[in-house]
Design a protein around this motif. Structure first.
Motif, PDB file in Angstrom:
ATOM      1  N   LYS A  98      56.227  56.262   7.020  1.00 49.40           N
ATOM      2  CA  LYS A  98      55.489  56.801   8.156  1.00 49.40           C
ATOM      3  C   LYS A  98      54.028  56.389   8.052  1.00 49.40           C
ATOM      4  CE  LYS A  98      58.311  60.865   9.224  1.00 49.40           C
ATOM      5  NZ  LYS A  98      58.315  62.353   9.409  1.00 49.40           N
ATOM      6  N   SER A  99      53.388  56.251   9.200  1.00 50.74           N
ATOM      7  CA  SER A  99      51.982  55.870   9.203  1.00 50.74           C
ATOM      8  C   SER A  99      51.228  56.639  10.277  1.00 50.74           C
ATOM      9  CB  SER A  99      51.816  54.363   9.433  1.00 50.74           C
ATOM     10  OG  SER A  99      52.281  53.997  10.724  1.00 50.74           O
ATOM     11  N   ASP A 100      49.944  56.732  10.084  1.00 45.12           N
ATOM     12  CA  ASP A 100      49.070  57.385  11.049  1.00 45.12           C
ATOM     13  C   ASP A 100      47.788  56.575  11.123  1.00 45.12           C
ATOM     14  OD1 ASP A 100      48.042  59.193  12.837  1.00 45.12           O
ATOM     15  OD2 ASP A 100      47.414  60.649  11.334  1.00 45.12           O
ATOM     16  N   SER A 101      47.225  56.429  12.302  1.00 50.99           N
ATOM     17  CA  SER A 101      45.992  55.650  12.431  1.00 50.99           C
ATOM     18  C   SER A 101      45.038  56.334  13.396  1.00 50.99           C
ATOM     19  CB  SER A 101      46.290  54.223  12.915  1.00 50.99           C
ATOM     20  OG  SER A 101      46.842  54.236  14.212  1.00 50.99           O
ATOM     21  N   TYR A 102      43.761  56.100  13.201  1.00 49.12           N
ATOM     22  CA  TYR A 102      42.738  56.674  14.068  1.00 49.12           C
ATOM     23  C   TYR A 102      41.483  55.830  13.956  1.00 49.12           C
ATOM     24  CZ  TYR A 102      42.835  59.083   9.559  1.00 49.12           C
ATOM     25  OH  TYR A 102      42.970  59.366   8.224  1.00 49.12           O
ATOM     26  N   ASN A 103      40.672  55.921  15.001  1.00 45.41           N
ATOM     27  CA  ASN A 103      39.448  55.133  15.087  1.00 45.41           C
ATOM     28  C   ASN A 103      38.229  55.971  14.715  1.00 45.41           C
ATOM     29  OD1 ASN A 103      40.932  52.921  16.106  1.00 45.41           O
ATOM     30  ND2 ASN A 103      40.799  53.747  18.183  1.00 45.41           N
ATOM     31  N   GLY A 104      37.201  55.298  14.259  1.00 40.73           N
ATOM     32  CA  GLY A 104      35.962  55.975  13.923  1.00 40.73           C
ATOM     33  C   GLY A 104      34.785  55.028  14.015  1.00 40.73           C
ATOM     34  N   SER A 105      33.611  55.550  13.760  1.00 46.41           N
ATOM     35  CA  SER A 105      32.400  54.723  13.781  1.00 46.41           C
ATOM     36  C   SER A 105      31.409  55.267  12.764  1.00 46.41           C
ATOM     37  CB  SER A 105      31.767  54.711  15.177  1.00 46.41           C
ATOM     38  OG  SER A 105      31.324  56.014  15.538  1.00 46.41           O
ATOM     39  N   ALA A 106      30.489  54.408  12.361  1.00 40.67           N
ATOM     40  CA  ALA A 106      29.473  54.818  11.393  1.00 40.67           C
ATOM     41  C   ALA A 106      28.167  54.105  11.682  1.00 40.67           C
ATOM     42  CB  ALA A 106      29.928  54.507   9.969  1.00 40.67           C
ATOM     43  N   LEU A 107      27.069  54.843  11.567  1.00 42.40           N
ATOM     44  CA  LEU A 107      25.738  54.268  11.573  1.00 42.40           C
ATOM     45  C   LEU A 107      25.284  54.204  10.120  1.00 42.40           C
ATOM     46  CD1 LEU A 107      24.055  56.290  14.490  1.00 42.40           C
ATOM     47  CD2 LEU A 107      25.061  53.999  14.602  1.00 42.40           C
ATOM     48  N   LEU A 108      24.782  53.051   9.693  1.00 41.10           N
ATOM     49  CA  LEU A 108      24.402  52.862   8.303  1.00 41.10           C
ATOM     50  C   LEU A 108      22.986  52.316   8.199  1.00 41.10           C
ATOM     51  CD1 LEU A 108      27.652  51.067   7.056  1.00 41.10           C
ATOM     52  CD2 LEU A 108      27.121  53.501   6.890  1.00 41.10           C
ATOM     53  N   LYS A 109      22.253  52.827   7.212  1.00 42.27           N
ATOM     54  CA  LYS A 109      20.911  52.329   6.922  1.00 42.27           C
ATOM     55  C   LYS A 109      20.617  52.641   5.462  1.00 42.27           C
ATOM     56  CE  LYS A 109      16.119  52.651   8.580  1.00 42.27           C
ATOM     57  NZ  LYS A 109      15.224  53.385   9.528  1.00 42.27           N
ATOM     58  N   LYS A 110      20.913  51.669   4.600  1.00 47.32           N
ATOM     59  CA  LYS A 110      20.809  51.859   3.155  1.00 47.32           C
ATOM     60  C   LYS A 110      21.622  53.079   2.742  1.00 47.32           C
ATOM     61  CE  LYS A 110      16.443  49.363   2.704  1.00 47.32           C
ATOM     62  NZ  LYS A 110      17.050  48.205   2.055  1.00 47.32           N
ATOM     63  N   GLU A 111      20.983  54.078   2.120  1.00 48.89           N
ATOM     64  CA  GLU A 111      21.758  55.239   1.661  1.00 48.89           C
ATOM     65  C   GLU A 111      22.047  56.241   2.763  1.00 48.89           C
ATOM     66  OE1 GLU A 111      17.560  56.765   1.439  1.00 48.89           O
ATOM     67  OE2 GLU A 111      18.579  54.848   1.105  1.00 48.89           O
ATOM     68  N   LYS A 112      21.400  56.103   3.912  1.00 46.39           N
ATOM     69  CA  LYS A 112      21.593  57.039   5.022  1.00 46.39           C
ATOM     70  C   LYS A 112      22.801  56.626   5.861  1.00 46.39           C
ATOM     71  CE  LYS A 112      16.659  58.080   5.532  1.00 46.39           C
ATOM     72  NZ  LYS A 112      15.930  57.031   4.861  1.00 46.39           N
ATOM     73  N   PHE A 113      23.481  57.629   6.444  1.00 48.39           N
ATOM     74  CA  PHE A 113      24.604  57.307   7.318  1.00 48.39           C
ATOM     75  C   PHE A 113      24.924  58.471   8.245  1.00 48.39           C
ATOM     76  CE2 PHE A 113      26.617  59.258   3.596  1.00 48.39           C
ATOM     77  CZ  PHE A 113      27.512  60.147   4.168  1.00 48.39           C
ATOM     78  N   LYS A 114      25.614  58.126   9.327  1.00 46.46           N
ATOM     79  CA  LYS A 114      26.262  59.105  10.188  1.00 46.46           C
ATOM     80  C   LYS A 114      27.676  58.600  10.415  1.00 46.46           C
ATOM     81  CE  LYS A 114      26.577  61.160  14.792  1.00 46.46           C
ATOM     82  NZ  LYS A 114      26.114  61.108  16.210  1.00 46.46           N
ATOM     83  N   LEU A 115      28.651  59.400  10.043  1.00 40.19           N
ATOM     84  CA  LEU A 115      30.047  59.026  10.152  1.00 40.19           C
ATOM     85  C   LEU A 115      30.725  59.910  11.183  1.00 40.19           C
ATOM     86  CD1 LEU A 115      32.590  57.548   9.001  1.00 40.19           C
ATOM     87  CD2 LEU A 115      32.759  59.435   7.377  1.00 40.19           C
ATOM     88  N   SER A 116      31.396  59.287  12.148  1.00 41.01           N
ATOM     89  CA  SER A 116      32.103  60.025  13.196  1.00 41.01           C
ATOM     90  C   SER A 116      33.588  59.697  13.108  1.00 41.01           C
ATOM     91  CB  SER A 116      31.570  59.651  14.580  1.00 41.01           C
ATOM     92  OG  SER A 116      30.192  59.994  14.689  1.00 41.01           O
ATOM     93  N   LEU A 117      34.404  60.736  12.856  1.00 42.42           N
ATOM     94  CA  LEU A 117      35.821  60.519  12.652  1.00 42.42           C
ATOM     95  C   LEU A 117      36.591  61.793  12.969  1.00 42.42           C
ATOM     96  CD1 LEU A 117      37.980  58.495  11.544  1.00 42.42           C
ATOM     97  CD2 LEU A 117      37.622  59.556   9.308  1.00 42.42           C
ATOM     98  N   ARG A 118      37.501  61.708  13.913  1.00 44.44           N
ATOM     99  CA  ARG A 118      38.412  62.808  14.250  1.00 44.44           C
ATOM    100  C   ARG A 118      37.674  64.119  14.520  1.00 44.44           C
ATOM    101  NH1 ARG A 118      43.697  62.720  10.468  1.00 44.44           N
ATOM    102  NH2 ARG A 118      44.592  63.615  12.343  1.00 44.44           N
ATOM    103  N   ASP A 119      36.741  64.078  15.437  1.00 51.18           N
ATOM    104  CA  ASP A 119      35.998  65.258  15.877  1.00 51.18           C
ATOM    105  C   ASP A 119      35.144  65.878  14.766  1.00 51.18           C
ATOM    106  OD1 ASP A 119      36.983  65.287  18.575  1.00 51.18           O
ATOM    107  OD2 ASP A 119      38.877  66.062  17.795  1.00 51.18           O
ATOM    108  N   VAL A 120      34.801  65.092  13.772  1.00 52.85           N
ATOM    109  CA  VAL A 120      33.886  65.539  12.719  1.00 52.85           C
ATOM    110  C   VAL A 120      32.777  64.500  12.568  1.00 52.85           C
ATOM    111  CG1 VAL A 120      33.613  66.132  10.287  1.00 52.85           C
ATOM    112  CG2 VAL A 120      35.726  66.760  11.483  1.00 52.85           C
ATOM    113  N   ASP A 121      31.528  64.950  12.678  1.00 51.71           N
ATOM    114  CA  ASP A 121      30.371  64.084  12.477  1.00 51.71           C
ATOM    115  C   ASP A 121      29.713  64.470  11.157  1.00 51.71           C
ATOM    116  OD1 ASP A 121      30.728  62.806  14.923  1.00 51.71           O
ATOM    117  OD2 ASP A 121      29.478  64.257  15.987  1.00 51.71           O
TER     118      ASP A 121
END
Length: 217
Positions: free
Chosen positions: A61-84
């Motif tokens: 079985k498999s599951d897949s989902y899309n996400g995005s990330a803003l990156l700047k050296k050690e800083k980041f914002k990760l958006s995945l499955r209704d969680v930022d």
């Protein structure tokens, strides 16, 4: 969920100590990883769009989902499955959008490595053996391939396979091969290089006045 993104982006705390035995170091693999980290750290900022697929080979079985990330050296914002998830270099804020709740904490390096691809890529200096696997075509691009093998026998993963576009040395794919037959594939679908302001990496409570704040610092 953090274990899915130790890709992610493994993206960065400087590592000053190198604890591996010489025989565990493949010079070609280390050179490529050093170059890839240098390329990603040199950018003023980038947005990565990605797909994560989790495959359970035991039950097929498999599951897949899309996400995005803003990156700047050690800083980041990760958006995945209704969680930022935000990290401004010191403080981490996990905003669960549907639950209208944000948890604020001061994470350790291992927590960050699980969420930031650059940090994951830099962690090879202290916890892994490495091997260069050659170059091959992937999605129409010639890519260099490197495999990492955790020194920690209790690690959830036996192999971490990374692919970088040969021309740009940008990360294209990470595959985590789980010991229990559960494998995770992190595929980069788009990279946009752009300047990102520091405010993007901090949770702004003023924009979400109805959110409950749980402060664990």
């Amino acid at each position: 969920m953090k274990k899915l993104l130790f890709v992610l982006i493994s993206v960065l705390m400087p590592v000053m100590l190198f604890s591996q035995k010489e025989e565990s170091i493949d010079p070609k693999a280390k050179s490529l990883l050093d170059k890839a980290v240098s390329v990603m750290e040199s950018k003023k900022g980038m947005e990565i769009q990605f797909t994560i697929e989790v495959l359970n080979t035991r039950v097929n079985k498999s599951d897949s989902y899309n996400g995005s990330a803003l990156l700047k050296k050690e800083k980041f914002k990760l958006s995945l499955r209704d969680v930022d998830t935000y990290f401004d270099g010191k403080t981490q804020s996990v905003h669960m959008v549907k639950e209208k709740e944000v948890t604020i904490s001061t994470p350790d390096k291992d927590d960050l490595k699980d969420l930031n691809p650059i940090l994951l890529m830099k962690s090879y200096n202290t916890g892994y053996k490495m091997r260069y696997m050659g170059a091959d075509n992937y999605e129409g691009k010639l890519c260099e391939e490197v495999e990492l093998y955790p020194n920690d026998l209790n690690s959830d993963y036996s192999i971490i396979h990374l692919m970088f576009e040969k021309k740009s040395m940008m990360l294209q794919n990470i595959t985590l091969r789980g010991k229990g037959g559960v494998h995770t594939h992190f595929k980069v679908t788009k990279v946009t290089q752009k300047e990102i302001g520091d405010a993007e990496f901090s949770f702004d409570a003023k924009k979400f006045p109805d959110v409950e704040v749980v402060d664990l610092r």
